[in-house]
Motif scaffolding. Structure first.
Motif, PDB file in Angstrom:
ATOM      1  N   GLN A  93     -17.622  -4.920   3.006  1.00  0.00           N
ATOM      2  CA  GLN A  93     -17.635  -4.969   1.554  1.00  0.00           C
ATOM      3  C   GLN A  93     -16.492  -4.399   1.012  1.00  0.00           C
ATOM      4  OE1 GLN A  93     -20.098  -6.596  -0.097  1.00  0.00           O
ATOM      5  NE2 GLN A  93     -20.434  -7.159   1.896  1.00  0.00           N
ATOM      6  N   PRO A  94     -15.855  -4.998  -0.172  1.00  0.00           N
ATOM      7  CA  PRO A  94     -14.780  -4.043  -0.950  1.00  0.00           C
ATOM      8  C   PRO A  94     -15.055  -2.736  -1.287  1.00  0.00           C
ATOM      9  CG  PRO A  94     -15.077  -6.407  -1.816  1.00  0.00           C
ATOM     10  CD  PRO A  94     -16.240  -5.961  -0.849  1.00  0.00           C
ATOM     11  N   ILE A  95     -14.236  -1.800  -0.959  1.00  0.00           N
ATOM     12  CA  ILE A  95     -14.615  -0.370  -1.354  1.00  0.00           C
ATOM     13  C   ILE A  95     -13.120   0.156  -2.056  1.00  0.00           C
ATOM     14  CG2 ILE A  95     -13.884   0.237   1.055  1.00  0.00           C
ATOM     15  CD1 ILE A  95     -15.922   2.323   0.766  1.00  0.00           C
ATOM     16  N   THR A  96     -13.327   1.042  -2.831  1.00  0.00           N
ATOM     17  CA  THR A  96     -12.098   1.982  -3.315  1.00  0.00           C
ATOM     18  C   THR A  96     -11.620   2.751  -2.032  1.00  0.00           C
ATOM     19  OG1 THR A  96     -12.850   1.913  -5.306  1.00  0.00           O
ATOM     20  CG2 THR A  96     -11.339   3.572  -5.131  1.00  0.00           C
ATOM     21  N   PRO A  97     -10.182   2.604  -1.871  1.00  0.00           N
ATOM     22  CA  PRO A  97      -9.809   3.428  -0.842  1.00  0.00           C
ATOM     23  C   PRO A  97      -9.241   4.900  -1.327  1.00  0.00           C
ATOM     24  CG  PRO A  97      -8.148   2.015  -1.802  1.00  0.00           C
ATOM     25  CD  PRO A  97      -9.300   1.673  -2.523  1.00  0.00           C
ATOM     26  N   PRO A  98      -8.818   5.775  -0.482  1.00  0.00           N
ATOM     27  CA  PRO A  98      -8.073   7.094  -0.951  1.00  0.00           C
ATOM     28  C   PRO A  98      -6.648   6.575  -1.727  1.00  0.00           C
ATOM     29  CG  PRO A  98      -8.497   7.261   1.290  1.00  0.00           C
ATOM     30  CD  PRO A  98      -8.857   5.534   1.137  1.00  0.00           C
ATOM     31  N   SER A  99      -6.425   7.443  -2.507  1.00  0.00           N
ATOM     32  CA  SER A  99      -5.018   7.012  -3.342  1.00  0.00           C
ATOM     33  C   SER A  99      -3.864   6.765  -2.363  1.00  0.00           C
ATOM     34  CB  SER A  99      -4.754   8.188  -4.374  1.00  0.00           C
ATOM     35  OG  SER A  99      -4.435   9.455  -3.567  1.00  0.00           O
ATOM     36  N   VAL A 100      -4.145   7.347  -1.161  1.00  0.00           N
ATOM     37  CA  VAL A 100      -2.823   7.061  -0.156  1.00  0.00           C
ATOM     38  C   VAL A 100      -3.274   6.685   1.297  1.00  0.00           C
ATOM     39  CG1 VAL A 100      -0.932   8.306   1.023  1.00  0.00           C
ATOM     40  CG2 VAL A 100      -0.954   8.538  -1.369  1.00  0.00           C
ATOM     41  N   LEU A 101      -2.674   5.685   1.754  1.00  0.00           N
ATOM     42  CA  LEU A 101      -3.029   5.357   3.180  1.00  0.00           C
ATOM     43  C   LEU A 101      -1.672   5.469   4.042  1.00  0.00           C
ATOM     44  CD1 LEU A 101      -5.880   2.686   2.939  1.00  0.00           C
ATOM     45  CD2 LEU A 101      -6.216   5.081   3.546  1.00  0.00           C
ATOM     46  N   TYR A 102      -1.843   5.475   5.432  1.00  0.00           N
ATOM     47  CA  TYR A 102      -0.640   5.278   6.253  1.00  0.00           C
ATOM     48  C   TYR A 102      -0.642   4.261   7.118  1.00  0.00           C
ATOM     49  CZ  TYR A 102      -0.647  10.038   4.148  1.00  0.00           C
ATOM     50  OH  TYR A 102      -0.500  11.183   3.140  1.00  0.00           O
ATOM     51  N   HIS A 103       0.587   3.620   7.306  1.00  0.00           N
ATOM     52  CA  HIS A 103       0.604   2.618   8.583  1.00  0.00           C
ATOM     53  C   HIS A 103       1.464   3.029   9.604  1.00  0.00           C
ATOM     54  CE1 HIS A 103       0.369  -1.268  10.407  1.00  0.00           C
ATOM     55  NE2 HIS A 103       1.856  -1.231  10.378  1.00  0.00           N
ATOM     56  N   GLY A 104       1.083   3.139  10.877  1.00  0.00           N
ATOM     57  CA  GLY A 104       1.837   3.684  11.757  1.00  0.00           C
ATOM     58  C   GLY A 104       2.626   2.517  12.689  1.00  0.00           C
ATOM     59  N   THR A 105       3.819   2.538  12.928  1.00  0.00           N
ATOM     60  CA  THR A 105       4.443   1.363  13.411  1.00  0.00           C
ATOM     61  C   THR A 105       5.415   1.830  14.416  1.00  0.00           C
ATOM     62  OG1 THR A 105       5.280  -0.867  13.241  1.00  0.00           O
ATOM     63  CG2 THR A 105       6.141   0.955  11.840  1.00  0.00           C
ATOM     64  N   ALA A 106       6.111   1.085  15.054  1.00  0.00           N
ATOM     65  CA  ALA A 106       7.170   1.581  15.865  1.00  0.00           C
ATOM     66  C   ALA A 106       8.492   1.211  15.154  1.00  0.00           C
ATOM     67  CB  ALA A 106       7.498   0.566  17.076  1.00  0.00           C
ATOM     68  N   THR A 107       9.664   2.195  15.303  1.00  0.00           N
ATOM     69  CA  THR A 107      10.795   2.061  14.685  1.00  0.00           C
ATOM     70  C   THR A 107      11.327   0.761  14.818  1.00  0.00           C
ATOM     71  OG1 THR A 107      11.821   2.935  16.546  1.00  0.00           O
ATOM     72  CG2 THR A 107      11.377   4.410  14.683  1.00  0.00           C
ATOM     73  N   VAL A 169     -11.253   2.767  10.256  1.00  0.00           N
ATOM     74  CA  VAL A 169     -10.015   2.308  10.089  1.00  0.00           C
ATOM     75  C   VAL A 169      -9.989   1.433   8.598  1.00  0.00           C
ATOM     76  CG1 VAL A 169      -8.349   0.280  10.862  1.00  0.00           C
ATOM     77  CG2 VAL A 169      -9.743   1.986  12.470  1.00  0.00           C
ATOM     78  N   TRP A 170      -8.980   1.583   7.709  1.00  0.00           N
ATOM     79  CA  TRP A 170      -8.892   0.802   6.572  1.00  0.00           C
ATOM     80  C   TRP A 170      -8.299  -0.554   6.922  1.00  0.00           C
ATOM     81  CZ3 TRP A 170     -11.273   2.171   2.022  1.00  0.00           C
ATOM     82  CH2 TRP A 170     -11.701   3.416   1.854  1.00  0.00           C
ATOM     83  N   LEU A 171      -8.612  -1.384   6.046  1.00  0.00           N
ATOM     84  CA  LEU A 171      -8.186  -2.915   6.222  1.00  0.00           C
ATOM     85  C   LEU A 171      -7.916  -3.473   4.900  1.00  0.00           C
ATOM     86  CD1 LEU A 171     -11.119  -3.811   8.316  1.00  0.00           C
ATOM     87  CD2 LEU A 171      -8.859  -3.171   9.176  1.00  0.00           C
ATOM     88  N   THR A 172      -6.867  -4.350   4.954  1.00  0.00           N
ATOM     89  CA  THR A 172      -6.431  -5.121   3.748  1.00  0.00           C
ATOM     90  C   THR A 172      -6.001  -6.375   4.382  1.00  0.00           C
ATOM     91  OG1 THR A 172      -5.406  -5.137   1.491  1.00  0.00           O
ATOM     92  CG2 THR A 172      -4.276  -4.050   3.437  1.00  0.00           C
ATOM     93  N   ASP A 173      -5.608  -7.477   3.596  1.00  0.00           N
ATOM     94  CA  ASP A 173      -5.127  -8.696   3.918  1.00  0.00           C
ATOM     95  C   ASP A 173      -3.429  -8.560   4.292  1.00  0.00           C
ATOM     96  OD1 ASP A 173      -7.420 -10.184   4.205  1.00  0.00           O
ATOM     97  OD2 ASP A 173      -7.511 -10.412   2.155  1.00  0.00           O
ATOM     98  N   PHE A 174      -2.795  -7.767   3.086  1.00  0.00           N
ATOM     99  CA  PHE A 174      -1.270  -8.055   3.042  1.00  0.00           C
ATOM    100  C   PHE A 174      -0.709  -7.080   2.465  1.00  0.00           C
ATOM    101  CE2 PHE A 174       2.562  -9.140   0.850  1.00  0.00           C
ATOM    102  CZ  PHE A 174       3.115  -9.332   1.789  1.00  0.00           C
ATOM    103  N   ILE A 175       0.312  -6.087   2.908  1.00  0.00           N
ATOM    104  CA  ILE A 175       0.924  -5.162   2.013  1.00  0.00           C
ATOM    105  C   ILE A 175       2.212  -5.490   1.634  1.00  0.00           C
ATOM    106  CG2 ILE A 175       1.584  -2.778   1.857  1.00  0.00           C
ATOM    107  CD1 ILE A 175      -0.625  -2.211   3.864  1.00  0.00           C
ATOM    108  N   SER A 176       2.503  -5.880   0.281  1.00  0.00           N
ATOM    109  CA  SER A 176       3.813  -6.356  -0.062  1.00  0.00           C
ATOM    110  C   SER A 176       4.615  -5.020   0.121  1.00  0.00           C
ATOM    111  CB  SER A 176       3.904  -6.526  -1.486  1.00  0.00           C
ATOM    112  OG  SER A 176       5.098  -6.703  -2.134  1.00  0.00           O
ATOM    113  N   LYS A 177       6.088  -5.171   0.263  1.00  0.00           N
ATOM    114  CA  LYS A 177       6.978  -4.010   0.470  1.00  0.00           C
ATOM    115  C   LYS A 177       7.137  -3.313  -0.842  1.00  0.00           C
ATOM    116  CE  LYS A 177      10.610  -7.254  -0.663  1.00  0.00           C
ATOM    117  NZ  LYS A 177      12.062  -7.850  -0.189  1.00  0.00           N
TER     118      LYS A 177
END
Length: 183
Positions: A93-107, A169-177
Motif C-alpha cells: 500500500q502506498p505510504i508517505t516516506p521519510p523526507s530523505v531516503l538513501y540509495h547505496g550503490t557501487a561507484t 526496505v523502501w520501494l518505488t518504481d523509478f527515481i529520476s536524476k
C-alpha cells in the motif's frame, strides 16, 4: 547452528523465493507465498543428501539480519518480503516516506545513475534505505560504496508513490536524476 551453513541456505532461499522458483519446481502464489513443507521437500529433493529442516527454516526467517523472509500466521506458508524478479504481486500500500531516503550503490554505477536515474532493472522496484549505514552496506556488496540522497518530499509532491516492505526496505518504481543528491 553453523553460521556458514545457515548463510548458504539463506542465499538459496533468496534465489528460489525471489528469482527462480522453477529451479526446484515450486510455484509461487500471486502474492509470493509458497507452502513451507513443499518448499522444504523440493529443496531436499534438489540437494540430495543434505536435509534442510523446518527448524532451520524457522531460524533463518527469525534471525536473518535483513528480514528477507516471512511466514504466514501458522507458518504453513513462506515468502520473500521484497526483491523479487519473479512475477509476484506483493500488494504493498502506498505510504508517505521519510523526507530523505538513501540509495547505496557501487561507484562503478555512478555515471549511469547520474545520466539515467535509478532504474529497477530486473526487480519490481528500486530499493531505498532509511539510514546511511544500511545504504552503505548495500552499496558495498558490489565494490566501493557510494550513497545517493533521495529527495522523497519532492517526489511525493510530484505524485510518485512509495511503499515499505515488511522488513523496512523502501520501494518505488523509478527515481529520476532530478531527485538525486550526492551524499
Amino acid at each position: 547452528m553453523d553460521a556458514k551453513k545457515i548463510r548458504k541456505r539463506s542465499k538459496f532461499l533468496s534465489l528460489v523465493l525471489r528469482h527462480q522458483p522453477d529451479l526446484i519446481n515450486i510455484k509461487l502464489e500471486k502474492e509470493g507465498w509458497t507452502d513451507s513443507s513443499i518448499l522444504l521437500e523440493k529443496i531436499n529433493d534438489y540437494r540430495k543428501g543434505e536435509q534442510f529442516t523446518f527448524q532451520e527454516l524457522e531460524y533463518i526467517v527469525e534471525n536473518n539480519d535483513k528480514k528477507r523472509f516471512g511466514f504466514n500466521a501458522d507458518k504453513t506458508k513462506i515468502r520473500a518480503n521484497q526483491g523479487h524478479s519473479a512475477n509476484v504481486e506483493m500488494n504493498y500500500q502506498p505510504i508517505t516516506p521519510p523526507s530523505v531516503l538513501y540509495h547505496g550503490t557501487a561507484t562503478k554505477n555512478i555515471k549511469s545513475i547520474l545520466e539515467n536515474g535509478i532504474l529497477k532493472r530486473n526487480r519490481q522496484y528500486v530499493h531505498l534505505s532509511a539510514d546511511l549505514e544500511t545504504a552503505q552496506k548495500v552499496g558495498a556488496r558490489h565494490g566501493k560504496s557510494y550513497i545517493f540522497k533521495i529527495e522523497t518530499f519532492k517526489m511525493k509532491e510530484a505524485g510518485i508513490k512509495f511503499y515499505c516492505s515488511e522488513n523496512g526496505v523502501w520501494l518505488t518504481d523509478f527515481i529520476s536524476k532530478k531527485y538525486l543528491n550526492e551524499k
